[in-house]
Scaffold this motif. Structure first.
Motif, PDB file in Angstrom:
ATOM      1  N   PRO A   1      41.054  67.997   7.291  1.00 36.03           N
ATOM      2  CA  PRO A   1      42.511  67.793   7.305  1.00 36.03           C
ATOM      3  C   PRO A   1      43.094  67.803   5.904  1.00 36.03           C
ATOM      4  CG  PRO A   1      41.398  66.188   8.707  1.00 36.03           C
ATOM      5  CD  PRO A   1      40.327  66.875   7.916  1.00 36.03           C
ATOM      6  N   LEU A   2      44.225  68.456   5.767  1.00 38.93           N
ATOM      7  CA  LEU A   2      44.915  68.501   4.479  1.00 38.93           C
ATOM      8  C   LEU A   2      45.268  67.108   3.992  1.00 38.93           C
ATOM      9  CD1 LEU A   2      46.241  70.233   2.252  1.00 38.93           C
ATOM     10  CD2 LEU A   2      48.301  70.306   3.683  1.00 38.93           C
TER      11      LEU A   2
ATOM     12  N   GLY B   1      54.423  70.873  -2.605  1.00 43.55           N
ATOM     13  CA  GLY B   1      54.981  72.094  -2.034  1.00 43.55           C
ATOM     14  C   GLY B   1      53.957  73.190  -1.875  1.00 43.55           C
ATOM     15  N   TYR B   2      53.223  73.502  -2.964  1.00 44.04           N
ATOM     16  CA  TYR B   2      52.254  74.595  -2.830  1.00 44.04           C
ATOM     17  C   TYR B   2      51.038  74.178  -2.019  1.00 44.04           C
ATOM     18  CZ  TYR B   2      49.267  72.896  -6.755  1.00 44.04           C
ATOM     19  OH  TYR B   2      48.422  72.178  -7.574  1.00 44.04           O
ATOM     20  N   THR B   3      50.703  72.889  -2.000  1.00 42.38           N
ATOM     21  CA  THR B   3      49.570  72.432  -1.195  1.00 42.38           C
ATOM     22  C   THR B   3      49.834  72.655   0.291  1.00 42.38           C
ATOM     23  OG1 THR B   3      48.960  70.753  -2.829  1.00 42.38           O
ATOM     24  CG2 THR B   3      48.130  70.456  -0.599  1.00 42.38           C
ATOM     25  N   VAL B   4      51.030  72.334   0.746  1.00 46.60           N
ATOM     26  CA  VAL B   4      51.373  72.519   2.156  1.00 46.60           C
ATOM     27  C   VAL B   4      51.471  74.006   2.497  1.00 46.60           C
ATOM     28  CG1 VAL B   4      53.136  72.098   3.912  1.00 46.60           C
ATOM     29  CG2 VAL B   4      52.515  70.288   2.300  1.00 46.60           C
ATOM     30  N   LEU B   5      52.108  74.792   1.638  1.00 44.51           N
ATOM     31  CA  LEU B   5      52.221  76.225   1.890  1.00 44.51           C
ATOM     32  C   LEU B   5      50.848  76.883   1.989  1.00 44.51           C
ATOM     33  CD1 LEU B   5      55.161  77.164  -0.513  1.00 44.51           C
ATOM     34  CD2 LEU B   5      55.187  77.359   1.973  1.00 44.51           C
ATOM     35  N   ASP B   6      50.005  76.609   1.010  1.00 43.94           N
ATOM     36  CA  ASP B   6      48.685  77.240   0.982  1.00 43.94           C
ATOM     37  C   ASP B   6      47.772  76.671   2.063  1.00 43.94           C
ATOM     38  OD1 ASP B   6      49.690  78.614  -1.140  1.00 43.94           O
ATOM     39  OD2 ASP B   6      48.603  77.491  -2.675  1.00 43.94           O
ATOM     40  N   GLY B   7      47.915  75.369   2.346  1.00 48.79           N
ATOM     41  CA  GLY B   7      47.130  74.783   3.418  1.00 48.79           C
ATOM     42  C   GLY B   7      47.433  75.431   4.755  1.00 48.79           C
ATOM     43  N   TYR B   8      48.714  75.679   5.029  1.00 49.46           N
ATOM     44  CA  TYR B   8      49.096  76.355   6.274  1.00 49.46           C
ATOM     45  C   TYR B   8      48.541  77.780   6.297  1.00 49.46           C
ATOM     46  CZ  TYR B   8      52.023  77.932  10.153  1.00 49.46           C
ATOM     47  OH  TYR B   8      52.464  78.433  11.350  1.00 49.46           O
ATOM     48  N   ALA B   9      48.600  78.469   5.152  1.00 48.39           N
ATOM     49  CA  ALA B   9      48.139  79.862   5.095  1.00 48.39           C
ATOM     50  C   ALA B   9      46.646  79.977   5.402  1.00 48.39           C
ATOM     51  CB  ALA B   9      48.450  80.453   3.719  1.00 48.39           C
TER      52      ALA B   9
ATOM     53  N   LEU C   1      53.804  65.481   9.180  1.00 45.78           N
ATOM     54  CA  LEU C   1      55.064  65.887   9.794  1.00 45.78           C
ATOM     55  C   LEU C   1      55.076  67.353  10.223  1.00 45.78           C
ATOM     56  CD1 LEU C   1      57.596  64.096   7.396  1.00 45.78           C
ATOM     57  CD2 LEU C   1      56.823  63.340   9.657  1.00 45.78           C
ATOM     58  N   LEU C   2      54.440  68.224   9.425  1.00 45.70           N
ATOM     59  CA  LEU C   2      54.556  69.658   9.667  1.00 45.70           C
ATOM     60  C   LEU C   2      53.313  70.279  10.303  1.00 45.70           C
ATOM     61  CD1 LEU C   2      56.264  70.682   6.295  1.00 45.70           C
ATOM     62  CD2 LEU C   2      57.360  70.162   8.480  1.00 45.70           C
ATOM     63  N   LEU C   3      52.125  69.725  10.024  1.00 37.86           N
ATOM     64  CA  LEU C   3      50.888  70.315  10.537  1.00 37.86           C
ATOM     65  C   LEU C   3      50.282  69.486  11.661  1.00 37.86           C
ATOM     66  CD1 LEU C   3      49.237  71.417   7.157  1.00 37.86           C
ATOM     67  CD2 LEU C   3      50.719  72.734   8.680  1.00 37.86           C
ATOM     68  N   ASP C   4      50.987  68.474  12.106  1.00 40.64           N
ATOM     69  CA  ASP C   4      50.570  67.647  13.239  1.00 40.64           C
ATOM     70  C   ASP C   4      49.224  66.964  12.985  1.00 40.64           C
ATOM     71  OD1 ASP C   4      51.095  66.525  15.727  1.00 40.64           O
ATOM     72  OD2 ASP C   4      49.914  68.033  16.792  1.00 40.64           O
ATOM     73  N   GLU C   5      48.976  66.558  11.746  1.00 39.77           N
ATOM     74  CA  GLU C   5      47.768  65.804  11.439  1.00 39.77           C
ATOM     75  C   GLU C   5      48.035  64.316  11.622  1.00 39.77           C
ATOM     76  OE1 GLU C   5      46.091  66.768   7.674  1.00 39.77           O
ATOM     77  OE2 GLU C   5      45.922  68.909   8.097  1.00 39.77           O
ATOM     78  N   HIS C   6      46.962  63.543  11.743  1.00 39.16           N
ATOM     79  CA  HIS C   6      47.084  62.106  11.980  1.00 39.16           C
ATOM     80  C   HIS C   6      46.255  61.364  10.933  1.00 39.16           C
ATOM     81  CE1 HIS C   6      49.016  62.892  15.856  1.00 39.16           C
ATOM     82  NE2 HIS C   6      48.085  63.813  16.053  1.00 39.16           N
ATOM     83  N   LEU C   7      46.921  60.502  10.194  1.00 35.79           N
ATOM     84  CA  LEU C   7      46.220  59.736   9.164  1.00 35.79           C
ATOM     85  C   LEU C   7      45.443  58.568   9.755  1.00 35.79           C
ATOM     86  CD1 LEU C   7      48.674  59.537   6.131  1.00 35.79           C
ATOM     87  CD2 LEU C   7      46.362  60.473   6.134  1.00 35.79           C
TER      88      LEU C   7
END
Length: 283
Positions: free
Chosen positions: A247-248, A172-180, A111-117
């Motif tokens: 991909p995350l 929560g921290y996985t998405v934050l740190d993944g984006y960083a 939803l947030l990083l535009d990845e595709h499963l």
């Protein structure tokens, strides 16, 4: 997922299972969380000074915002995890948390990083999450293979609640740190280290309210503090290095092989303890 990224995730999973076992066996309350953060700051300082500190002056306000947010979520996660381990069994809290975390992380990555499963990705994610829950809850659902004193209904229910809360914070921290690390290109080591530095003053007021018991708890838990402070950052940095190249939504489920490793080790140790007449109910 590239082969080298998968290898990083698998090594990280092994290390993650190790430090969680140490946290369950020797962990305490807020004092333990604080001591672990201080231990990380002290133990990993030489590596940070040698490798990554030069990029710190170039961090943007946006990146600092991500670091602060990550530090807060990590602190909530660790306190939630330790509280869950006090309230229930490792074999309930850990798998529920590790099953909830990748499900929410992968969803957020899409939803947030535009990845595709894709279809295979969805099946893989479902297999990981379902497998974790079945490995842990299967014997309970079938009503056999577990000691009654370990499976008290209230204690098990509390473990599920704490596990879900912990899993949400993991996401929560996985998405934050993944984006960083993927978008803002921050060093994984420096990101994790600065987060621990920030967690020390954040946790300090809680520790000061019960400072009279700090020394006694540290004497009891110092082995766990040493294990978490040395192993936990390495495990997480390896995951963030994998996130850089994969991909995350793939990395988050893959790292949950640690749940299977932990299950095998704990089951083996518990069986040995039963044969020796000890270590009952400490899973």
């Amino acid at each position: 997922m590239p082969v080298h990224a998968l290898a990083l995730v698998l090594v990280a999973a092994l290390l993650h299972a190790l430090w969680n076992l140490a946290a369950k066996k020797w962990g305490g309350g807020p004092h333990f969380v604080f001591a672990c953060a201080v231990g990380v700051v002290l133990f990993w300082l030489p590596a940070v000074l040698w490798i990554d500190l030069g990029e710190l002056p170039h961090w943007s306000p946006l990146l600092w915002g991500f670091v602060v947010a990550s530090a807060i979520v990590h602190l909530l996660y660790f306190n939630c995890l330790i509280a869950g381990y006090r309230a229930s069994d490792l074999t309930v809290v850990y798998p529920v948390a590790r099953g909830t975390g990748p499900l929410l992380s992968a969803t957020a990555a899409v939803l947030l990083l535009d990845e595709h499963l894709g279809a295979l990705g969805v099946l893989g994610l479902a297999g990981v999450v379902g497998g974790i829950l079945f490995i842990t809850m299967g014997p309970r659902l079938l009503g056999r293979g577990v000691d009654p004193e370990v499976t008290a209904t209230i204690r098990r229910r509390q473990g599920v609640y704490w596990g879900v809360a912990t899993g949400a914070l993991i996401a929560g921290y996985t998405v934050l740190d993944g984006y960083a690390v993927k978008v803002l290109a921050v060093s994984p080591l420096l990101l994790d280290y600065c987060g621990n530095v920030l967690r020390v003053p954040m946790q300090l007021p809680i520790v000061l309210r019960n400072r009279h018991s700090f020394r006694a708890e540290l004497r009891r838990t110092w082995k766990g503090v040493l294990a978490v402070a040395t192993i936990s950052p390495l495990a997480y940095v390896l995951v963030l290095l994998a996130v850089r190249d994969a991909p995350l939504s793939r990395v988050a489920p893959a790292r949950e092989v640690s749940c299977c490793l932990r299950r095998c080790w704990v089951g083996s140790c518990w069986a040995k303890g039963r044969r020796a007449g000890g270590w009952r109910g400490r899973r």
